[in-house]
Design a protein around this motif. Structure first.
Motif, PDB file in Angstrom:
ATOM      1  N   LEU A   1       0.829  -1.205   0.000  1.00 33.58           N
ATOM      2  CA  LEU A   1       0.000   0.000   0.000  1.00 33.58           C
ATOM      3  C   LEU A   1       0.862   1.254   0.000  1.00 33.58           C
ATOM      4  O   LEU A   1       1.960   1.267   0.552  1.00 33.58           O
ATOM      5  N   ALA A   2       0.332   2.291  -0.602  1.00 33.02           N
ATOM      6  CA  ALA A   2       0.984   3.596  -0.535  1.00 33.02           C
ATOM      7  C   ALA A   2       0.827   4.133   0.885  1.00 33.02           C
ATOM      8  O   ALA A   2      -0.171   3.848   1.556  1.00 33.02           O
ATOM      9  N   PRO A   3       1.787   4.891   1.360  1.00 33.83           N
ATOM     10  CA  PRO A   3       1.691   5.404   2.737  1.00 33.83           C
ATOM     11  C   PRO A   3       0.392   6.140   3.041  1.00 33.83           C
ATOM     12  O   PRO A   3      -0.129   6.029   4.147  1.00 33.83           O
ATOM     13  N   ASP A   4      -0.165   6.861   2.064  1.00 30.59           N
ATOM     14  CA  ASP A   4      -1.404   7.595   2.339  1.00 30.59           C
ATOM     15  C   ASP A   4      -2.636   6.694   2.418  1.00 30.59           C
ATOM     16  O   ASP A   4      -3.701   7.142   2.821  1.00 30.59           O
ATOM     17  N   GLN A   5      -2.506   5.436   2.073  1.00 35.27           N
ATOM     18  CA  GLN A   5      -3.618   4.495   2.206  1.00 35.27           C
ATOM     19  C   GLN A   5      -3.687   3.893   3.604  1.00 35.27           C
ATOM     20  O   GLN A   5      -4.685   3.294   3.974  1.00 35.27           O
ATOM     21  N   ILE A   6      -2.628   4.042   4.366  1.00 33.21           N
ATOM     22  CA  ILE A   6      -2.592   3.491   5.726  1.00 33.21           C
ATOM     23  C   ILE A   6      -3.051   4.602   6.661  1.00 33.21           C
ATOM     24  O   ILE A   6      -2.294   5.500   7.002  1.00 33.21           O
ATOM     25  N   ASP A   7      -4.306   4.540   7.028  1.00 35.28           N
ATOM     26  CA  ASP A   7      -4.909   5.598   7.812  1.00 35.28           C
ATOM     27  C   ASP A   7      -4.466   5.554   9.269  1.00 35.28           C
ATOM     28  O   ASP A   7      -3.808   4.625   9.717  1.00 35.28           O
ATOM     29  N   GLU A   8      -4.840   6.606   9.994  1.00 32.99           N
ATOM     30  CA  GLU A   8      -4.391   6.763  11.371  1.00 32.99           C
ATOM     31  C   GLU A   8      -4.766   5.590  12.265  1.00 32.99           C
ATOM     32  O   GLU A   8      -4.061   5.292  13.212  1.00 32.99           O
ATOM     33  N   ALA A   9      -5.865   4.937  11.954  1.00 36.16           N
ATOM     34  CA  ALA A   9      -6.315   3.817  12.782  1.00 36.16           C
ATOM     35  C   ALA A   9      -5.271   2.703  12.841  1.00 36.16           C
ATOM     36  O   ALA A   9      -5.245   1.930  13.796  1.00 36.16           O
ATOM     37  N   HIS A  10      -4.393   2.622  11.834  1.00 34.98           N
ATOM     38  CA  HIS A  10      -3.430   1.528  11.771  1.00 34.98           C
ATOM     39  C   HIS A  10      -1.978   1.994  11.724  1.00 34.98           C
ATOM     40  O   HIS A  10      -1.069   1.174  11.721  1.00 34.98           O
ATOM     41  N   GLN A  11      -1.754   3.296  11.708  1.00 35.39           N
ATOM     42  CA  GLN A  11      -0.402   3.821  11.555  1.00 35.39           C
ATOM     43  C   GLN A  11       0.525   3.391  12.694  1.00 35.39           C
ATOM     44  O   GLN A  11       1.650   2.970  12.455  1.00 35.39           O
ATOM     45  N   ALA A  12       0.075   3.474  13.938  1.00 31.17           N
ATOM     46  CA  ALA A  12       0.923   3.113  15.079  1.00 31.17           C
ATOM     47  C   ALA A  12       1.289   1.631  15.035  1.00 31.17           C
ATOM     48  O   ALA A  12       2.448   1.264  15.298  1.00 31.17           O
ATOM     49  N   ASP A  13       0.330   0.775  14.690  1.00 30.05           N
ATOM     50  CA  ASP A  13       0.611  -0.658  14.593  1.00 30.05           C
ATOM     51  C   ASP A  13       1.636  -0.933  13.495  1.00 30.05           C
ATOM     52  O   ASP A  13       2.527  -1.759  13.663  1.00 30.05           O
ATOM     53  N   LEU A  14       1.515  -0.233  12.373  1.00 31.03           N
ATOM     54  CA  LEU A  14       2.437  -0.426  11.271  1.00 31.03           C
ATOM     55  C   LEU A  14       3.841   0.037  11.650  1.00 31.03           C
ATOM     56  O   LEU A  14       4.824  -0.625  11.340  1.00 31.03           O
TER      57      LEU A  14
END
Length: 73
Positions: free
Chosen positions: A43-56
């Motif tokens: 996925l492009a970085p902008d597809q990874i929304d805030e709900a999952h950013q910390a986990d990623l």
């Protein structure tokens, strides 16, 4: 534009509810956060929304420490 990670997971949950995906398999997929491995590589970085950013970020740091390459390393 591609869907966000949250939107994609919601589509998959709907597919579970409609009987298209095995619920036990999807529960494992969510519990083990396997979607993060896919997201990190595809996925492009902008597809990874805030709900999952910390986990990623946590996954990326862990894999970097172990020498496992990913899309952004």
């Amino acid at each position: 534009p591609g869907r966000t990670l949250s939107e994609s997971l919601e589509i998959l949950r709907d597919m579970v509810d409609e009987g298209h995906i095995d619920p036990d398999l999807f529960e494992l997929f969510e519990r083990e956060k396997l979607y993060l491995h896919y997201a990190r590589r595809h996925l492009a970085p902008d597809q990874i929304d805030e709900a999952h950013q910390a986990d990623l970020e946590e996954l990326t740091a862990s894999q970097t420490e172990r020498g496992i390459p990913g899309r952004w390393t």
